[in-house]
Write a protein that holds these residues in place. Structure first.
Motif, short mmCIF file in Angstrom:
data_model
loop_
_atom_site.label_atom_id
_atom_site.label_comp_id
_atom_site.label_asym_id
_atom_site.label_seq_id
_atom_site.Cartn_x
_atom_site.Cartn_y
_atom_site.Cartn_z
N THR A 130 -14.45 -6.11 0.91
CA THR A 130 -13.52 -6.75 1.86
C THR A 130 -13.69 -6.23 3.29
O THR A 130 -12.91 -6.59 4.17
CB THR A 130 -12.07 -6.52 1.42
OG1 THR A 130 -11.81 -5.10 1.35
CG2 THR A 130 -11.82 -7.14 0.05
N THR A 174 0.53 0.72 -0.21
CA THR A 174 0.85 -0.45 -1.02
C THR A 174 0.30 -1.70 -0.36
O THR A 174 -0.13 -1.68 0.81
CB THR A 174 2.37 -0.58 -1.19
OG1 THR A 174 2.98 -0.78 0.10
CG2 THR A 174 2.96 0.66 -1.84
N ARG A 175 0.32 -2.79 -1.08
CA ARG A 175 -0.18 -4.06 -0.55
C ARG A 175 0.94 -4.93 0.00
O ARG A 175 0.73 -6.12 0.27
CB ARG A 175 -0.95 -4.82 -1.64
CG ARG A 175 -2.11 -4.06 -2.26
CD ARG A 175 -3.04 -3.48 -1.18
NE ARG A 175 -3.69 -4.54 -0.42
CZ ARG A 175 -4.21 -4.38 0.78
NH1 ARG A 175 -4.09 -3.22 1.41
NH2 ARG A 175 -4.80 -5.37 1.40
N SER A 176 2.10 -4.37 0.20
CA SER A 176 3.18 -5.11 0.87
C SER A 176 2.87 -5.19 2.36
O SER A 176 2.04 -4.43 2.87
CB SER A 176 4.52 -4.40 0.66
OG SER A 176 4.57 -3.21 1.43
N ASP A 193 -11.67 1.29 -5.83
CA ASP A 193 -11.13 0.91 -4.53
C ASP A 193 -12.13 1.14 -3.40
O ASP A 193 -12.06 0.48 -2.36
CB ASP A 193 -9.82 1.66 -4.26
CG ASP A 193 -8.63 0.97 -4.92
OD1 ASP A 193 -8.83 -0.09 -5.54
OD2 ASP A 193 -7.51 1.49 -4.81
N GLN A 221 -7.10 2.14 2.75
CA GLN A 221 -6.08 1.11 2.85
C GLN A 221 -5.56 0.73 1.47
O GLN A 221 -4.38 0.43 1.29
CB GLN A 221 -6.66 -0.13 3.54
CG GLN A 221 -5.66 -1.27 3.75
CD GLN A 221 -4.67 -0.98 4.87
OE1 GLN A 221 -5.02 -0.92 6.04
NE2 GLN A 221 -3.41 -0.80 4.51
N PHE A 222 -6.43 0.78 0.47
CA PHE A 222 -6.04 0.46 -0.90
C PHE A 222 -5.58 1.69 -1.67
O PHE A 222 -4.64 1.63 -2.47
CB PHE A 222 -7.22 -0.18 -1.64
CG PHE A 222 -7.75 -1.43 -0.99
CD1 PHE A 222 -7.05 -2.63 -1.06
CD2 PHE A 222 -8.94 -1.41 -0.27
CE1 PHE A 222 -7.53 -3.78 -0.46
CE2 PHE A 222 -9.42 -2.54 0.33
CZ PHE A 222 -8.72 -3.74 0.25
N ILE A 267 0.60 -2.40 4.26
CA ILE A 267 -0.65 -2.75 4.94
C ILE A 267 -0.59 -2.33 6.41
O ILE A 267 -1.54 -1.75 6.95
CB ILE A 267 -0.92 -4.26 4.80
CG1 ILE A 267 -1.24 -4.59 3.34
CG2 ILE A 267 -2.07 -4.68 5.71
CD1 ILE A 267 -1.30 -6.07 3.05
#
Length: 319
Positions: free
Chosen positions: A195, A206-208, A188, A201-202, A212
């Motif tokens: 990115t 979560t990536r919801s 990550d 952040q990762f 985010i």
């Protein structure tokens, strides 16, 4: 070929170091002028001065808030690769509103001197030495991630020193996936570089859409302290901590039934770094525990849900 291999390793280590501690580009760690000392009652995590104390032959950097509140001090123990500035101001200030709070850099980390230990047991010895050097006869511990592992070692080594524990985003020795934290973290970290994002952040969220947004808000809060920021962690210290995590993951589980202190166990329901199953395992192993799992949250669940976690922590400490 050998040169290329060494160059690749050096670039990877530099990437890890550069990405692990994200700071504002205009405020490099350790370069800013010391923050002006605000009156004790007006101090916050953004302006409290950094102090030094000698313990067991090592100079430890620490910050202290809420001393005027009295009572049992709350000592915060940090996560992998973290320095003082990686603590969420909302969590520190929220607990310091009611309690005497102390946060310190582990040996060999940030502004603290010495060489970083390669085991949780050694880190616990350092923490005990620091607590005793501060003159505290008993403390409450809030250990996040690796800090929660160190907290477990502290209470096993010196149970009389600890009144209550809060263990967040952490797990027991030999827990599921703990020995492979390095792989998750490094992937990550590189993901963040590709990115152009902070790897936390990762790693922490979560990536919801909600996850985010929570990560972005958390990272913004970490930049609120504009002066007297801590020093970056060194690559050697980061690698030593990874070795400690590997050893903890390979270690036989301890008998936590001997821990009679009240314990609050907290995590997100989707922790990738220290899988959430470990929090449930901890709660079952500890005879006097309370478990809180936050929905749609990762490793940094207590930061994503700071407005909920802080009142829960305060209520737990006040019982």
């Amino acid at each position: 070929m050998r040169y290329a291999k060494h160059l690749k390793q050096a670039l990877l280590q530099a990437a890890i170091l550069g990405a692990t501690l994200a700071v504002p580009l205009t405020v490099m760690a350790g370069d800013a002028a010391p923050a002006a000392e605000a009156p004790i009652a007006a101090r916050t995590w953004a302006n409290v001065p950094t102090q030094m104390i000698s313990a067991a032959g090592t100079q430890f950097a620490y910050r202290e808030l809420g001393k005027q509140n009295g009572g049992t001090p709350v000592v915060l123990l940090n996560h992998l690769a973290a320095v003082l500035d990686n603590w969420d101001p909302r969590v520190v200030d929220g607990i310091a509103a009611k309690h005497h709070v102390i946060v310190f850099d582990n040996r060999g980390v940030g502004a603290s001197g010495g060489t970083t230990p390669r085991t949780m047991e050694e880190m616990a010895d350092d923490a005990i030495a620091f607590i005793q050097a501060m003159g505290f006869e008993q403390v409450d511990l809030l250990g996040f991630s690796m800090g929660g592992m160190v907290s477990q070692e502290i209470v096993l080594k010196n149970p009389g020193l600890v009144r209550k524990l809060i263990l967040a985003g952490t797990g027991p020795a030999g827990g599921v996936g703990i020995g492979t934290v390095a792989g998750v973290a490094n992937v990550d970290i590189l993901r963040g570089l590709v990115t152009f994002q902070d790897p936390k952040q990762f790693l922490f969220f979560t990536r919801s859409p909600d996850g985010i947004a929570a990560g972005e808000a958390f990272l913004a809060r970490l930049k609120e302290r504009a002066q007297d920021r801590d020093k970056d962690i060194a690559v050697s210290a980061y690698l030593a901590q990874l070795a400690a995590l590997k050893a903890w993951g390979d270690k036989a589980p301890a008998d936590l039934s001997v821990v009679k202190q009240p314990v609050l166990v907290a995590n997100g329901d989707q922790d990738r770094m220290v899988p959430t199953v470990n929090s449930r395992d901890l709660a079952q192993r500890l005879p006097n525990s309370t478990l809180v799992i936050y929905p749609d949250a990762g490793h940094g669940g207590i930061f994503q849900y700071a407005t909920q976690f802080v009142p829960e922590a305060l209520d737990f400490l006040a019982r």
